[in-house]
Design a protein around this motif. Structure first.
Motif, mmCIF file in Angstrom:
data_model
loop_
_atom_site.group_PDB
_atom_site.id
_atom_site.type_symbol
_atom_site.label_atom_id
_atom_site.label_comp_id
_atom_site.label_asym_id
_atom_site.label_seq_id
_atom_site.Cartn_x
_atom_site.Cartn_y
_atom_site.Cartn_z
ATOM 1 N N GLN A 127 14.645 12.961 24.562
ATOM 2 C CA GLN A 127 15.412 14.196 24.598
ATOM 3 C C GLN A 127 14.499 15.388 24.399
ATOM 4 O OE1 GLN A 127 18.483 13.501 21.573
ATOM 5 N NE2 GLN A 127 19.972 13.276 23.235
ATOM 6 N N LEU A 128 14.810 16.463 25.096
ATOM 7 C CA LEU A 128 14.044 17.688 25.003
ATOM 8 C C LEU A 128 14.954 18.800 24.506
ATOM 9 C CD1 LEU A 128 12.153 17.530 28.424
ATOM 10 C CD2 LEU A 128 11.428 16.617 26.219
ATOM 11 N N VAL A 129 14.515 19.496 23.479
ATOM 12 C CA VAL A 129 15.283 20.587 22.906
ATOM 13 C C VAL A 129 14.500 21.874 23.070
ATOM 14 C CG1 VAL A 129 16.391 21.508 20.854
ATOM 15 C CG2 VAL A 129 16.379 19.045 21.257
ATOM 16 N N GLU A 130 15.076 22.816 23.797
ATOM 17 C CA GLU A 130 14.424 24.071 24.102
ATOM 18 C C GLU A 130 14.960 25.190 23.228
ATOM 19 O OE1 GLU A 130 14.100 23.025 28.878
ATOM 20 O OE2 GLU A 130 15.669 24.339 28.101
ATOM 21 N N SER A 131 14.126 26.193 23.030
ATOM 22 C CA SER A 131 14.535 27.375 22.294
ATOM 23 C C SER A 131 13.642 28.541 22.693
ATOM 24 C CB SER A 131 14.466 27.150 20.781
ATOM 25 O OG SER A 131 13.136 26.892 20.360
ATOM 26 N N GLY A 132 14.093 29.745 22.386
ATOM 27 C CA GLY A 132 13.278 30.922 22.589
ATOM 28 C C GLY A 132 13.692 31.836 23.715
ATOM 29 N N GLY A 133 14.661 31.427 24.512
ATOM 30 C CA GLY A 133 15.116 32.280 25.592
ATOM 31 C C GLY A 133 15.879 33.478 25.066
ATOM 32 N N GLY A 134 16.086 34.448 25.942
ATOM 33 C CA GLY A 134 16.814 35.633 25.544
ATOM 34 C C GLY A 134 16.650 36.757 26.532
ATOM 35 N N LEU A 135 17.068 37.932 26.104
ATOM 36 C CA LEU A 135 17.000 39.138 26.916
ATOM 37 C C LEU A 135 15.846 40.008 26.454
ATOM 38 C CD1 LEU A 135 18.214 41.161 28.986
ATOM 39 C CD2 LEU A 135 19.663 41.991 27.117
ATOM 40 N N VAL A 136 14.991 40.379 27.384
ATOM 41 C CA VAL A 136 13.865 41.247 27.071
ATOM 42 C C VAL A 136 13.732 42.318 28.144
ATOM 43 C CG1 VAL A 136 12.584 39.497 25.788
ATOM 44 C CG2 VAL A 136 12.233 39.733 28.250
ATOM 45 N N GLN A 137 13.083 43.409 27.788
ATOM 46 C CA GLN A 137 12.829 44.472 28.739
ATOM 47 C C GLN A 137 11.577 44.182 29.556
ATOM 48 O OE1 GLN A 137 12.659 48.168 26.591
ATOM 49 N NE2 GLN A 137 14.849 48.185 26.174
ATOM 50 N N PRO A 138 11.484 44.756 30.743
ATOM 51 C CA PRO A 138 10.258 44.587 31.523
ATOM 52 C C PRO A 138 9.028 44.965 30.709
ATOM 53 C CG PRO A 138 11.945 45.597 32.866
ATOM 54 C CD PRO A 138 12.494 45.544 31.464
ATOM 55 N N GLY A 139 8.003 44.141 30.809
ATOM 56 C CA GLY A 139 6.801 44.349 30.042
ATOM 57 C C GLY A 139 6.814 43.689 28.686
ATOM 58 N N GLY A 140 7.948 43.164 28.306
ATOM 59 C CA GLY A 140 8.086 42.516 27.021
ATOM 60 C C GLY A 140 7.543 41.108 27.011
ATOM 61 N N SER A 141 7.678 40.464 25.869
ATOM 62 C CA SER A 141 7.161 39.114 25.677
ATOM 63 C C SER A 141 8.233 38.199 25.114
ATOM 64 C CB SER A 141 5.957 39.125 24.723
ATOM 65 O OG SER A 141 4.876 39.873 25.257
ATOM 66 N N LEU A 142 8.045 36.929 25.385
ATOM 67 C CA LEU A 142 8.956 35.917 24.900
ATOM 68 C C LEU A 142 8.176 34.619 24.762
ATOM 69 C CD1 LEU A 142 12.014 36.228 24.284
ATOM 70 C CD2 LEU A 142 12.463 35.154 26.493
#
Length: 117
Positions: A3-18
């Protein structure tokens, strides 16, 4: 069994980081490649970045110089650091494990990344 559990997605502005994370659990007996794919509406799922058990990396041309993939083998975790995000990076990002020994792929559930002002 894996099983793979992902995290860290979201909404960011152009030029931003994630930073995306994907932790694998289960029966992992073979040498495998971990990677990130993405799929935008109306498009095919495409490889973003991949890293082998020997830490060789491969990136899509569109993300070279902006994204960095890494892995913590002890934790069976892969990361994707995304810098300089662009609106065209907007997609659902999927974690992937490819076990060449069995020619088998495991997929995460996907995490939404939206780049918008």
């Amino acid at each position: 069994q894996v099983q793979l559990v992902e995290s860290g997605g979201g909404l960011v502005q152009p030029g931003g980081s994630l930073r995306l994370s994907c932790a694998a659990s289960g029966r992992l007996f073979s040498i495998y490649t971990m990677g990130w794919y993405r799929q935008a509406p109306g498009n095919e799922r495409e490889l973003v970045a991949a890293i082998t058990s020997g830490d060789s990396t491969n990136y899509a041309d569109s993300v070279k110089g902006r994204f960095t993939i890494s892995r913590d083998s002890a934790k069976n975790t892969v990361y994707l650091q995304m810098n300089g995000l662009k609106p065209e990076d907007t997609a659902v990002y999927y974690c992937n494990i490819y076990m060449s020994r069995y020619n088998y792929n495991y997929w995460g559930q996907g995490t939404q990344v939206t780049v918008s002002s």
